[in-house]
Structure formats: structure tokens, C-alpha cells
Scaffold this active site. Structure first.
Site, mmCIF file in Angstrom:
data_model
loop_
_atom_site.group_PDB
_atom_site.id
_atom_site.type_symbol
_atom_site.label_atom_id
_atom_site.label_comp_id
_atom_site.label_asym_id
_atom_site.label_seq_id
_atom_site.Cartn_x
_atom_site.Cartn_y
_atom_site.Cartn_z
ATOM 1 N N LYS A 1 1.654 22.263 -15.166
ATOM 2 C CA LYS A 1 1.753 22.181 -13.706
ATOM 3 C C LYS A 1 3.213 21.856 -13.394
ATOM 4 O O LYS A 1 3.706 20.801 -13.787
ATOM 5 C CB LYS A 1 0.802 21.094 -13.196
ATOM 6 C CG LYS A 1 0.876 20.814 -11.707
ATOM 7 C CD LYS A 1 -0.145 19.753 -11.306
ATOM 8 C CE LYS A 1 0.194 19.133 -9.962
ATOM 9 N NZ LYS A 1 -0.674 17.998 -9.618
ATOM 10 N N SER B 1 3.923 13.045 -3.193
ATOM 11 C CA SER B 1 4.175 14.377 -3.758
ATOM 12 C C SER B 1 5.578 14.872 -3.431
ATOM 13 O O SER B 1 6.095 14.670 -2.330
ATOM 14 C CB SER B 1 3.153 15.367 -3.217
ATOM 15 O OG SER B 1 3.439 16.655 -3.717
ATOM 16 N N LYS C 1 -4.178 17.653 1.238
ATOM 17 C CA LYS C 1 -5.451 17.528 0.539
ATOM 18 C C LYS C 1 -6.212 16.305 1.032
ATOM 19 O O LYS C 1 -5.616 15.276 1.332
ATOM 20 C CB LYS C 1 -5.200 17.452 -0.968
ATOM 21 C CG LYS C 1 -4.867 18.822 -1.529
ATOM 22 C CD LYS C 1 -4.356 18.733 -2.921
ATOM 23 C CE LYS C 1 -3.049 17.981 -2.910
ATOM 24 N NZ LYS C 1 -2.460 17.870 -4.244
ATOM 25 N N ASP D 1 3.046 6.889 -5.374
ATOM 26 C CA ASP D 1 2.734 8.299 -5.627
ATOM 27 C C ASP D 1 2.848 9.130 -4.347
ATOM 28 O O ASP D 1 1.947 9.152 -3.515
ATOM 29 C CB ASP D 1 1.325 8.432 -6.226
ATOM 30 C CG ASP D 1 1.047 9.834 -6.752
ATOM 31 O OD1 ASP D 1 1.862 10.748 -6.479
ATOM 32 O OD2 ASP D 1 0.025 10.021 -7.429
ATOM 33 N N ASP E 1 6.185 17.736 -2.829
ATOM 34 C CA ASP E 1 6.014 18.770 -1.789
ATOM 35 C C ASP E 1 6.683 18.360 -0.475
ATOM 36 O O ASP E 1 7.314 19.175 0.204
ATOM 37 C CB ASP E 1 4.520 19.006 -1.489
ATOM 38 C CG ASP E 1 3.750 19.600 -2.659
ATOM 39 O OD1 ASP E 1 4.367 19.899 -3.698
ATOM 40 O OD2 ASP E 1 2.518 19.748 -2.515
ATOM 41 N N VAL F 1 3.349 23.467 -4.784
ATOM 42 C CA VAL F 1 3.988 23.782 -3.498
ATOM 43 C C VAL F 1 5.496 23.542 -3.600
ATOM 44 O O VAL F 1 6.301 24.389 -3.198
ATOM 45 C CB VAL F 1 3.363 22.945 -2.357
ATOM 46 C CG1 VAL F 1 4.188 23.064 -1.077
ATOM 47 C CG2 VAL F 1 1.920 23.394 -2.106
ATOM 48 N N GLU G 1 1.473 30.199 -4.356
ATOM 49 C CA GLU G 1 1.662 29.324 -5.525
ATOM 50 C C GLU G 1 0.640 29.637 -6.631
ATOM 51 O O GLU G 1 -0.355 30.331 -6.383
ATOM 52 C CB GLU G 1 1.520 27.853 -5.110
ATOM 53 C CG GLU G 1 0.178 27.534 -4.465
ATOM 54 C CD GLU G 1 -0.270 26.094 -4.674
ATOM 55 O OE1 GLU G 1 -0.192 25.602 -5.817
ATOM 56 O OE2 GLU G 1 -0.740 25.479 -3.703
#
Ligand code: PSU
Ligand code: MN
Length: 301
Positions: free
Chosen positions: A82, A136, A155, A134, A138, A102, A21
Site C-alpha cells: 500500500k 492520513s 471513510k 494518526d 491524503d 489517495v 487509485e
């Protein structure tokens, strides 16, 4: 989509290719270490028998396999968007540059036919998601697309329990390399057990193949803990992460700006230690990812 010649030939011949990425380059690390890391990741993948394909969007065109010059530009140019799934059509129509997350990289890998992807830590469910919602993108792309992602857990800034719950809901098996617990990014262990522990790249490749052969949609998540010598102890990092999250809230930072803000602030608060660890874990993932891609290519032949 533009696929570079080396990657295209490898894919045609069924040789192993590993997707990478670019958000980690443009928004995850400072220049010039981001570029040094991206180049070292590519080198590590080659040394372990696979071809790297770093993804990004240049002048609206998705690129599979950037050149070193393009990687350099991604590392030093300010204001590159992004890009998550949502952002593709805007960046493409407006002919802008975009660093792929990702989720976006999974989509491009799928379109190109690349089945293994290496990153640092995936996005997941943010702490306080019960209020902010929130989560992601991903996690949903992992649930939908046939791409195996090698990471050092999610993360550290996230809610790990909730992230693992959503992965389960999405039908994504979480496999850990040699350790029983899900990796915890800067730290080796999150204390949360994964679905399965494997000891060799070949074993992981067999599980990927079984998922494909049975026709199940979606990917697999490989958790690879940072090597002991580079890990940061929980005692040192946990309070720093909490402080960074507090500052993030106080500054009214929301949405996709949260992750870049936190990663940068944690680097400052650890005096650069977190950046060193972040780089080491990505390199460690590159090695394992290339080995898995290689074994998987052998099984498919
Ligand atoms: N892991 C890192 N550095 C990063 C990211 C992950 O070590 O910059 C990026 C990845 O691109 C991931 C994204 O997809 O953060 C997730 O962002 P968000 O939390 O906004 O979904
Ligand atoms: Mn988000």
C-alpha cells in the site's frame, strides 16, 4: 512514469481525464468484486465523457492508466504494498508492485497533468488521533497539489470533525453536490455542513478554475453522498464501526494496516451490505467526477 497512449493523447489535446487509485482495488475490497468495480468505474467514466487513468506501480514503475489485465493482477495478487508518499522511493528502487492511496495517486496525477480524481472515501484523521497522531497523508496532499478529489466524504471509521478541521487548515475547500452536509461514506449525511453546496458539474468546474486562475496551490474536495437507495442507516452501521475499531485495537493493528482491516471487518459484520454500498458510492462518484472533468476541460479551452 509510464503514461498510456490514450491518456497521453487526451491530455495533449486538453480532453478530460479522470485519475483513479489502486489501494481501493488491492486493499479496499475482496477479489473478484474489486476488479469488477474497477472496470465498472472505468466504464462509467467513459460513458460520462472522460478517459479513465487507473494508477499503480508495476515492477517499480509508476503507471498512469493501467490495462484491464494489470487491474486484474492488482485485484488478485496478494502482498502488493500500500503506497503513500513515503513509500514511493522504496517500492521504485526495489522494483516492487505498489497500490497507490489517495495521497500517492494525487502525486502521480499532478505529475501527469490530470486535475480530477475519483475515489470512494478519502483518508483523514483517525478517532483517537489526539493520542496516536494518526492523520492520513491524503489531507496534506490535498492541501499541496492541484488535484480535485471526488469522494463520498471520508471513510466512516474516522473522526469527521477533526478531518474537516485539518482540511480547513490545509486550505482545501469542501464542496458538496446538492446536499448541505459532508457525506458520510455508507450513510448520506454526517450532520456536518460543508463550505459550499453546488448543483451542477459546471458550477464545480468554475470553482476549480477560479482556484487555478488565482494561482492558489492545493486541491478541492468534492463530497458526493451515496444515493439514498444504497445508503445504510446510522442505526445499523454506527455500532458495527465501533465494534470493528475495538477489535482493531484489541488485535494491536496499527498504521497503514488499520484501514484495510476495518473495511474488511465491516464487510463481514454487515453480511456484505457495506461492500455493496461501497461499490455503489464509488460508481456514483465516477459519474460526477467525469462530468466535472468534462466541464472543466471545456472551461479551459
Ligand atoms: N476508501 C475506500 N477504500 C480504501 C481507501 C479509501 O473506500 O481502500 C484507501 C485510500 O487509498 C486512502 C487510504 O487513501 O485508504 C487511506 O489510508 P490511511 O488511512 O492509511 O491513510
Ligand atoms: Mn495512518
Amino acid at each position: 512514469m509510464k503514461i498510456n497512449k490514450e491518456v497521453l493523447e487526451a491530455l495533449k489535446e486538453g480532453r478530460p481525464v479522470v485519475a483513479l487509485e489502486s489501494t481501493i482495488i488491492s486493499h479496499g475490497m475482496p477479489y473478484p468484486r474489486n476488479v469488477e468495480t474497477a472496470m465498472l468505474v472505468e466504464k462509467t467514466i467513459r460513458e460520462n465523457g472522460a478517459i479513465p487513468a487507473t494508477m499503480g506501480i508495476i515492477d517499480g514503475e509508476p503507471i498512469v492508466g493501467m490495462t484491464p489485465d494489470e487491474i486484474e493482477l492488482f485485484g488478485k495478487t496478494k502482498g502488493i504494498a500500500k503506497v503513500s508518499k513515503r513509500d514511493f522511493p522504496i517500492v521504485m528502487a526495489e522494483k516492487k508492485w505498489g497500490a497507490t492511496t489517495v495521497s500517492a495517486t494525487i502525486l502521480m496525477a499532478k505529475a501527469a497533468g490530470i486535475e480530477v480524481f475519483v475515489t470512494g472515501g478519502i483518508g483523514g484523521v483517525h478517532r483517537g488521533a489526539d493520542k496516536t497522531f494518526d492523520v492520513s497523508r491524503d489531507l496534506y496532499e490535498l492541501g499541496a497539489e492541484p488535484v480535485t478529489v471526488v469522494c463520498a466524504g471520508c471513510k466512516a471509521i474516522l473522526d469527521i470533525d477533526k478531518t474537516l478541521e485539518v482540511l480547513e487548515t490545509q486550505g482545501v475547500p469542501v464542496l458538496s453536490y446538492k446536499e448541505k452536509d459532508f457525506a458520510n461514506f455508507y450513510c448520506r449525511s454526517s450532520g456536518k455542513p460543508v463550505d459550499y453546496v453546488f448543483d451542477t458539474p459546471e458550477e464545480a468546474a468554475k470553482i476549480i478554475k477560479a482556484k487555478r486562475d488565482f494561482g492558489l496551490s492545493g486541491g478541492i474536495l468534492i463530497s458526493n453522498p451515496v444515493p439514498e437507495e444504497y445508503a445504510i442507516p446510522h442505526e445499523k452501521i454506527d455500532s458495527i464501526i465501533e465494534q470493528a475499531i475495538k477489535e482493531c485495537d484489541e488485535n494491536g493493528i496499527v498504521g497503514k494496516d488499520i484501514t484495510p482491516f476495518l473495511l474488511k471487518r465491516i464487510v463481514e459484520l454487515t453480511g456484505g451490505d457495506s461492500l455493496d454500498t461501497n461499490i455503489k458510492l464509488v460508481i456514483n462518484n465516477a459519474k460526477l467526477g467525469a462530468q466535472i472533468a468534462k466541464e472543466y476541460a471545456k472551461l479551459k479551452k
